[in-house]
Motif scaffolding. Sequence first.
Motif, PDB file in Angstrom:
ATOM      1  N   VAL A   8       0.838  -1.200   0.000  1.00 37.65           N
ATOM      2  CA  VAL A   8       0.000   0.000   0.000  1.00 37.65           C
ATOM      3  C   VAL A   8       0.880   1.260   0.000  1.00 37.65           C
ATOM      4  CG1 VAL A   8      -0.177   0.298   2.529  1.00 37.65           C
ATOM      5  CG2 VAL A   8      -2.125   0.896   1.051  1.00 37.65           C
ATOM      6  N   ARG A   9       0.334   2.332  -0.609  1.00 37.53           N
ATOM      7  CA  ARG A   9       1.037   3.612  -0.633  1.00 37.53           C
ATOM      8  C   ARG A   9       0.091   4.704  -0.145  1.00 37.53           C
ATOM      9  NH1 ARG A   9       3.573   1.939  -6.237  1.00 37.53           N
ATOM     10  NH2 ARG A   9       1.863   3.017  -7.271  1.00 37.53           N
ATOM     11  N   GLU A  10       0.681   5.857   0.143  1.00 41.27           N
ATOM     12  CA  GLU A  10      -0.107   6.982   0.661  1.00 41.27           C
ATOM     13  C   GLU A  10      -1.291   7.317  -0.267  1.00 41.27           C
ATOM     14  OE1 GLU A  10      -0.130   8.716   3.507  1.00 41.27           O
ATOM     15  OE2 GLU A  10      -1.770   9.902   2.650  1.00 41.27           O
ATOM     16  N   GLU A  11      -1.062   7.259  -1.570  1.00 39.43           N
ATOM     17  CA  GLU A  11      -2.120   7.645  -2.518  1.00 39.43           C
ATOM     18  C   GLU A  11      -3.325   6.681  -2.480  1.00 39.43           C
ATOM     19  OE1 GLU A  11       1.108   6.803  -4.825  1.00 39.43           O
ATOM     20  OE2 GLU A  11       0.058   5.719  -6.418  1.00 39.43           O
ATOM     21  N   ASP A  12      -3.171   5.519  -1.832  1.00 42.24           N
ATOM     22  CA  ASP A  12      -4.258   4.533  -1.760  1.00 42.24           C
ATOM     23  C   ASP A  12      -5.185   4.765  -0.567  1.00 42.24           C
ATOM     24  OD1 ASP A  12      -2.903   3.179  -3.843  1.00 42.24           O
ATOM     25  OD2 ASP A  12      -1.678   2.110  -2.373  1.00 42.24           O
ATOM     26  N   GLY A  46      -1.671   3.703  10.180  1.00 44.97           N
ATOM     27  CA  GLY A  46      -0.223   3.770  10.324  1.00 44.97           C
ATOM     28  C   GLY A  46       0.548   3.126   9.189  1.00 44.97           C
ATOM     29  N   TYR A  47      -0.157   2.585   8.196  1.00 43.94           N
ATOM     30  CA  TYR A  47       0.519   1.763   7.188  1.00 43.94           C
ATOM     31  C   TYR A  47       0.688   2.423   5.821  1.00 43.94           C
ATOM     32  CZ  TYR A  47       1.141  -2.167  10.148  1.00 43.94           C
ATOM     33  OH  TYR A  47       1.593  -2.965  11.150  1.00 43.94           O
ATOM     34  N   PHE A  48       0.215   3.657   5.679  1.00 42.44           N
ATOM     35  CA  PHE A  48       0.297   4.280   4.351  1.00 42.44           C
ATOM     36  C   PHE A  48       1.684   4.847   4.070  1.00 42.44           C
ATOM     37  CE2 PHE A  48      -4.178   4.037   5.329  1.00 42.44           C
ATOM     38  CZ  PHE A  48      -4.633   3.425   4.173  1.00 42.44           C
ATOM     39  N   THR A  49       2.435   5.066   5.139  1.00 41.73           N
ATOM     40  CA  THR A  49       3.798   5.543   4.978  1.00 41.73           C
ATOM     41  C   THR A  49       4.717   4.498   5.602  1.00 41.73           C
ATOM     42  OG1 THR A  49       2.881   7.724   5.361  1.00 41.73           O
ATOM     43  CG2 THR A  49       5.270   7.559   5.341  1.00 41.73           C
ATOM     44  N   PRO A  50       5.663   3.948   4.830  1.00 36.38           N
ATOM     45  CA  PRO A  50       6.545   2.929   5.406  1.00 36.38           C
ATOM     46  C   PRO A  50       7.302   3.484   6.615  1.00 36.38           C
ATOM     47  CG  PRO A  50       6.865   3.114   3.030  1.00 36.38           C
ATOM     48  CD  PRO A  50       5.991   4.254   3.435  1.00 36.38           C
ATOM     49  N   ALA A  51       7.387   2.663   7.660  1.00 34.99           N
ATOM     50  CA  ALA A  51       8.120   3.077   8.866  1.00 34.99           C
ATOM     51  C   ALA A  51       8.823   1.843   9.423  1.00 34.99           C
ATOM     52  CB  ALA A  51       7.158   3.663   9.898  1.00 34.99           C
ATOM     53  N   PRO A  52      10.039   2.003   9.938  1.00 31.81           N
ATOM     54  CA  PRO A  52      10.819   0.849  10.382  1.00 31.81           C
ATOM     55  C   PRO A  52      10.158   0.065  11.511  1.00 31.81           C
ATOM     56  CG  PRO A  52      12.001   2.925  10.758  1.00 31.81           C
ATOM     57  CD  PRO A  52      10.752   3.269  10.040  1.00 31.81           C
ATOM     58  N   GLU A  53       9.336   0.741  12.321  1.00 30.61           N
ATOM     59  CA  GLU A  53       8.749   0.042  13.474  1.00 30.61           C
ATOM     60  C   GLU A  53       7.506  -0.779  13.110  1.00 30.61           C
ATOM     61  OE1 GLU A  53       6.998   4.225  13.453  1.00 30.61           O
ATOM     62  OE2 GLU A  53       8.943   3.276  13.052  1.00 30.61           O
ATOM     63  N   GLN A  54       7.056  -0.734  11.823  1.00 31.83           N
ATOM     64  CA  GLN A  54       5.863  -1.497  11.443  1.00 31.83           C
ATOM     65  C   GLN A  54       6.142  -2.991  11.525  1.00 31.83           C
ATOM     66  OE1 GLN A  54       5.128   0.001   7.557  1.00 31.83           O
ATOM     67  NE2 GLN A  54       3.874   1.697   8.269  1.00 31.83           N
TER      68      GLN A  54
END
Length: 153
Positions: A8-12, A46-54
């Motif tokens: 998934v990406r922010e635009e979704d 919290g999942y639309f932007t990749p983050a290391p803690e996901q």
Amino acid sequence: MDVQIRPVREEDRHAVMELVSQLTEGVAEWRDPDAVVEAARQWLAGYFTPAPEQSGAVFVATAGGEVVGMVSVNTHRHFTGPEEAYIGELAVAPHAVRMGLGRRLLGTAEDWARRQGLRHLTLETAAGNTTAQRFYAAVGYREEAVRFTRVLE
Ligand SMILES: CC(C)(COP(=O)(O)OP(=O)(O)OC[C@H]1O[C@@H](n2cnc3c(N)ncnc32)[C@H](O)[C@@H]1OP(=O)(O)O)[C@@H](O)C(=O)NCCC(=O)NCCS
């Protein structure tokens, strides 16, 4: 239909939030369906932007640039000890059902789980969601537990 499955990406964001409104299917009459959708939306936020803690992942199916399905997968510990993969949300747009997208999205979540070294992928669905139950059985999932609730007066 030429379908792509990707993270998934922010635009979704908007399309995914729309898809999860279907997660009220078969929800028990003593539960608030809006709370079901809201809980899913909060978890996904919290999942639309990749983050290391996901710790989990969300994938979308697209056709012609349009998001037509989504799946979220995470890990949790079964009470017997092992860490397992767990499907949080799975939804296919009403106009795109019965085209194999649900099966492909689950397959993507299964591949993710294998890459984590996990042996089981589990999920829950509402007792009233007979479509989902037929679907999961058709794609190889086996019923493991049944949860009972008593509404207290
Ligand atoms: C459940 C859901 C994800 C299935 O997605 P889908 O893309 O239609 O599923 P597929 O096309 O991959 O179906 C695979 C197989 O599952 C079975 N299946 C799917 N939908 C079915 C239905 N309505 N009735 C009976 N069997 C069904 C069939 O065996 C199907 O194979 P076939 O079409 O060759 O007969 C979709 O209906 C959906 O998004 N529902 C609303 C949201 C929801 O309930 N999500 C699950 C919450 S846990």
